[in-house]
Design an enzyme around this catalytic site. Sequence first.
Site: not given
Length: 284
Positions: A2-3, A58, A274
């Site tokens: 979730p962002e 977030k 990432r």
Amino acid sequence: MPELPEVETIRRSLRPVVTHHAITAVQVHDKKIVKGDQHTFVRSLIGKKFLDIDRVGKLLMFVLPGERYLLAHLKMTGQLVYAHGKKVIAGGHSMPGDPALSLNHVRAEIQFADGGKLSFNDMRRFGYLRLVDKKEKENIAAEFGIEPLAKGFTPEAFRDIFRGRKTTVKALLLNQKLITGIGNIYVDEICFAAKIRPMRLAARATRAEIMRLYHAAEAVMKHAIAERGTTFNTYVDGHGKGGNFVKHLKVYGRGGEPCVICHRALKKIRVAARGTVFCPYCQK
DNA sequence: CCTTGTGTTCTCCG
DNA sequence: CCGGAGAACACAAG
């Protein structure tokens, strides 16, 4: 994962159902996810009502009476899912095509007087629940940078963040102390929309390029919220439903596939530790 | 081995 | 040697 758009969708879906109902019971199945003493945690919640749900980046903040707050961070795989009585709105065995709920990973549950129940599921146990007072909440909120959807998100404020930064555009956009709410999915989408390579040095970005990133950040976040977020692996909204933005993803999860603009193969590399997908032709 | 959000720790540089 | 910035690591499980 979730962002901001996913957490905002969860906030909007939970707010009508979990606020203004007395909490009758709290179960902590895994004390690791509750920060601080779990008995104090349970005692402090029972008998109270959530007055509202706020969000910073977030991080969800359930507002309690007496200027206290229940902070909920979902990190990688956390889910906050509401169910009511036997009719599981959150879809235990969900509809075909719905994402999987982490029913084997329920870490805590909050029961309400109206028969509702809020479950905190988290397969990987990175997420947490934490009760704080107003002072702690304000200290935490002060650590966050500007929100792509807030009034303070101006071209000037955005440009200031880039000045003199000896890091990559991607690392900068992922830094929650500078800009809040962007994670690994949307950072690649924003860079693609702005036609900027994620590994570019922030300080070397031109004024025009920064403005392209500014508009892309705002547009991508708004579009993703309108589509109720991106369900790639485990994300579900407060009712257990997936988001629709996955069909709009142009680069994330598409390494090796053709660019939607030039049809050449998208490249996958590592930037800011990432996985990173970009188009070597369209992004400069 | 890979996946990632963030707090902590390490390292570098001026 | 200090402070700050940024990179690297730790964490977790499938």
